[in-house]
Write an enzyme that holds these catalytic residues in place. Structure first.
Site, PDB file in Angstrom:
ATOM      1  N   ARG A 166       0.818  -1.220   0.000  1.00 42.33           N
ATOM      2  CA  ARG A 166       0.000   0.000   0.000  1.00 42.33           C
ATOM      3  C   ARG A 166       0.852   1.270   0.000  1.00 42.33           C
ATOM      4  O   ARG A 166       0.518   2.272   0.628  1.00 42.33           O
ATOM      5  CB  ARG A 166      -0.964   0.023   1.197  1.00 42.33           C
ATOM      6  CG  ARG A 166      -1.917  -1.143   1.233  1.00 42.33           C
ATOM      7  CD  ARG A 166      -2.861  -1.172   0.035  1.00 42.33           C
ATOM      8  NE  ARG A 166      -3.685  -2.373   0.097  1.00 42.33           N
ATOM      9  CZ  ARG A 166      -3.340  -3.548  -0.436  1.00 42.33           C
ATOM     10  NH1 ARG A 166      -2.187  -3.658  -1.094  1.00 42.33           N
ATOM     11  NH2 ARG A 166      -4.124  -4.601  -0.344  1.00 42.33           N
ATOM     12  N   SER A 243     -11.205   0.583   3.759  1.00 42.21           N
ATOM     13  CA  SER A 243     -10.455   0.279   4.980  1.00 42.21           C
ATOM     14  C   SER A 243      -9.689   1.520   5.426  1.00 42.21           C
ATOM     15  O   SER A 243      -8.899   2.069   4.660  1.00 42.21           O
ATOM     16  CB  SER A 243      -9.482  -0.874   4.738  1.00 42.21           C
ATOM     17  OG  SER A 243     -10.185  -2.058   4.424  1.00 42.21           O
ATOM     18  N   GLU A 342      -4.753   4.315   6.010  1.00 41.54           N
ATOM     19  CA  GLU A 342      -4.564   4.000   4.595  1.00 41.54           C
ATOM     20  C   GLU A 342      -4.835   5.200   3.704  1.00 41.54           C
ATOM     21  O   GLU A 342      -4.100   5.429   2.754  1.00 41.54           O
ATOM     22  CB  GLU A 342      -5.444   2.815   4.187  1.00 41.54           C
ATOM     23  CG  GLU A 342      -5.217   2.365   2.768  1.00 41.54           C
ATOM     24  CD  GLU A 342      -5.813   1.002   2.473  1.00 41.54           C
ATOM     25  OE1 GLU A 342      -6.324   0.823   1.354  1.00 41.54           O
ATOM     26  OE2 GLU A 342      -5.763   0.115   3.342  1.00 41.54           O
TER      27      GLU A 342
END
Length: 350
Positions: A166, A243, A342
């Site tokens: 990520r 998320s 995130e």
């Protein structure tokens, strides 16, 4: 500022940004420049008014502060998608799921596990978007970047991007703007390897095996809908950035410590730098169940997926940040593990 300077890009004054984000929070921009072509996007980035502008595309992975003074925003809305010899080229503003559908329509496999992810194609390399065992680093061939420091644009390779879990070199860069992305896909029409157990079981395939990519897409969308991870205007569980926290990677020693402290198994997966834990499991086992803190809260965890912080219809950014901070701090207190956001936070911090 003239239309010629911006190659015809539309300019609007005093525009609320909340409707342009999936979380539906944010400030009012003093000026919004909408670039519907790559030519307009480059012109806006080169113009004096655009040099310090905030770049906004699909708005699906960003949390904008409630108030940001004298804000200029460039909205990335170039959306052309082309296919040639197994290469899919998508302009940065192309809807990501449209890219997936286009690839499948041309018999190309490799992107189907990433079906249903909201946002734009240009955002995918920034944080190496991934889901269900796949990530865009698996298929990206090259990325066209505009350098705001030099005014140049160039194609770069995956090696230049330094992809990780990520993340990429772009995630914490203010000067590089994605213009286009190319993906090299499977011309034989095979899906990506099905590494995610839940997805493999849904398709009755051994982990690591492959399946018809259209069937994989259908299964992924069904799984995502069950977790409130496919945008649906009436469903407040989808008013989110997906998320909110990444799955933390911890040392083997920390994993063993955690396993000894709790009853039952701790969901975990091998990672290059240690052991990856399931952030959603940590959140729930720290006392933050689905729907926390309750029906009357303006921001609450999704009733379907405890890792999603949602806007129930009238939340502010301050409400969202306060809830995310409570969850992060609670996980740290309970397990000694720090969760990392995130989405990109702009003008606000945890």
């Amino acid at each position: 500022m003239t239309g010629q300077e911006l190659a015809g890009a539309e300019v609007e004054a005093d525009v609320a940004l909340a409707p342009l984000t999936t979380l539906r929070v944010g400030p009012v921009a003093r000026r919004l420049i909408t670039a519907t072509s790559t030519e307009q996007l480059v012109a806006a980035l080169r113009a004096p008014v655009g040099r310090d502008a905030l770049i906004l595309a699909g708005g699906s992975n960003v949390v904008l502060a409630d108030d940001m003074a004298d804000l200029t925003v460039i909205r990335v809305a170039n959306s052309e998608i082309t296919v040639h010899d197994g290469i899919v080229r998508a302009e940065a503003g192309a809807n990501w799921d449209d890219v997936v559908v286009t690839a499948l329509a041309h018999g190309l496999g490799g992107l189907e596990c990433l079906s249903g992810i909201p946002g734009s194609a240009g955002a995918t390399p920034v944080q190496n978007v991934g889901a269900y065992g796949s990530e865009v680093a698996d298929t990206i061939r090259r990325v066209r970047l505009f350098d705001r420091r030099t005014g140049r644009d160039d194609w770069v390779t995956p090696q230049d991007m330094a992809f990780g879990y990520r993340t990429s070199v772009l995630k914490h860069s203010d000067h590089a703007v994605v213009l286009e992305v190319e993906f090299a896909l499977d011309v034989g029409g095979r899906s990506a390897p099905l590494r995610y157990g839940e997805l493999a079981r849904a398709l009755d395939v051994e982990p690591g095996g492959r399946a018809d990519p259209v069937a994989v897409r259908d299964a992924v969308l069904a799984l995502r809908r069950g977790k409130g991870m496919v945008l649906d205007e009436p469903d407040r569980d989808t008013w989110s950035v997906g998320s909110f926290f990444t799955n933390p990677v911890v040392t083997t020693a920390d994993h063993e410590r955690l396993a000894a402290e709790v009853d039952g198994p701790v969901p975990s997966y091998p990672a290059p730098d240690g052991v990856k834990l399931a952030a959603g499991w940590l959140v729930e086992h720290a006392g933050f169940g689905k729907g926390y803190p309750g029906d009357d809260a303006p921001a609450r965890l999704s009733t379907k997926h405890a890792l999603a912080v949602t806007n129930r219809g009238h939340a502010t950014t301050a409400d969202v940040i306060a809830l995310a901070r409570t969850v992060r701090d609670g996980v740290r207190t309970t397990f000694g593990i720090e969760l990392t956001p995130e989405p990109t936070l702009v003008g606000c911090t945890l």
